[in-house]
Design a protein around this motif. Structure first.
Motif, mmCIF file in Angstrom:
data_model
loop_
_atom_site.group_PDB
_atom_site.id
_atom_site.type_symbol
_atom_site.label_atom_id
_atom_site.label_comp_id
_atom_site.label_asym_id
_atom_site.label_seq_id
_atom_site.Cartn_x
_atom_site.Cartn_y
_atom_site.Cartn_z
ATOM 1 N N HIS A 85 4.291 -4.374 -32.634
ATOM 2 C CA HIS A 85 4.727 -5.743 -32.351
ATOM 3 C C HIS A 85 6.069 -6.094 -32.999
ATOM 4 C CE1 HIS A 85 2.898 -6.422 -36.329
ATOM 5 N NE2 HIS A 85 3.706 -7.456 -36.400
ATOM 6 N N GLN A 86 6.697 -5.130 -33.690
ATOM 7 C CA GLN A 86 7.949 -5.410 -34.395
ATOM 8 C C GLN A 86 9.197 -4.899 -33.656
ATOM 9 O OE1 GLN A 86 6.636 -3.760 -38.285
ATOM 10 N NE2 GLN A 86 7.030 -5.814 -39.071
ATOM 11 N N ARG A 163 4.612 2.734 -26.653
ATOM 12 C CA ARG A 163 3.369 2.573 -27.414
ATOM 13 C C ARG A 163 2.646 3.911 -27.425
ATOM 14 N NH1 ARG A 163 2.090 -3.335 -27.274
ATOM 15 N NH2 ARG A 163 0.177 -2.723 -28.317
#
Ligand SMILES: Cc1cc2nc3c(=O)[nH]c(=O)nc-3n(C[C@H](O)[C@H](O)[C@H](O)COP(=O)(O)O)c2cc1C
Length: 175
Positions: A85-86, A163
């Motif tokens: 998420h960064q 991801r």
């Protein structure tokens, strides 16, 4: 092996070399550093474990970056392995910034380097060796602090952020 120089014809085509390196999937990190009041961070994938006794890692840093001078002068750096998420931080720290840590949640480690909140892992190092390699310096650091939390890491592959997925479809271990 013949020595190479900048004036010699390179042994391989630069585009071929870049194409091969684009498909080396890597975790995305932010290497942080500090010289006096100046804090800095740079997005980096060229980070690697070196030794466990003593614990050492290496980071490969372009000599033209701001970070290079800070690490060389202060003798310390920290590697912050970003969580999935960064991604916004990865983009932020891939640019030169006047106030890199404004509005970025962080603390300071025992070396004074900024440590990013919510990173998957943070590895703080004191500089032990440096080796010149082409346009870059390989900094070898002895690990003086480490923290780790279960979270999905952010990856970089073929010029884009990615991801992680298990090859056998097994549920991820960070949940
Ligand atoms: C995904 C990604 C990975 C990168 N990896 C490295 C790296 O391993 N070493 C490096 O010197 N620069 C790397 N860079 C480029 C630096 O992030 C960029 O030059 C940055 O502006 C340097 O910041 P500074 O000048 O404030 O230190 C990477 C950039 C991106 C987007």
């Amino acid at each position: 092996m013949r020595p190479s120089s900048a004036t010699e014809k390179p042994p391989v085509d630069a585009a071929d070399f870049k194409a091969a390196m684009r498909v080396l999937a890597a975790s995305v990190t932010v290497i942080t550093s500090r010289r006096g009041d100046q804090l800095n961070g740079m997005t980096a994938t060229a980070v690697c474990s070196v030794s466990t006794a003593p614990p050492q890692i290496l980071a490969v840093v372009n000599r033209e970056t701001t970070s290079h001078g800070l690490i060389a002068d202060s003798g310390a750096f920290a590697v912050n392995i970003l969580a999935a998420h960064q991604q916004e931080l990865a983009g932020r720290f891939a640019r030169r910034l006047d106030r890199p840590f404004e509005d970025v949640a962080h603390g300071l480690g025992e070396t004074g380097c900024p440590l990013l909140a919510e990173a998957v892992a943070v590895i703080e190092c004191r500089l032990r060796e440096r080796h010149h390699a082409g346009t870059h310096t390989i900094f070898v650091g002895e690990v003086v602090g480490v923290s780790c939390r279960g979270a999905e890491p952010l990856l970089y592959f073929d010029g884009g952020y990615r991801r992680l997925a298990a090859a056998d479809g097994a549920p991820p271990s960070w949940r």
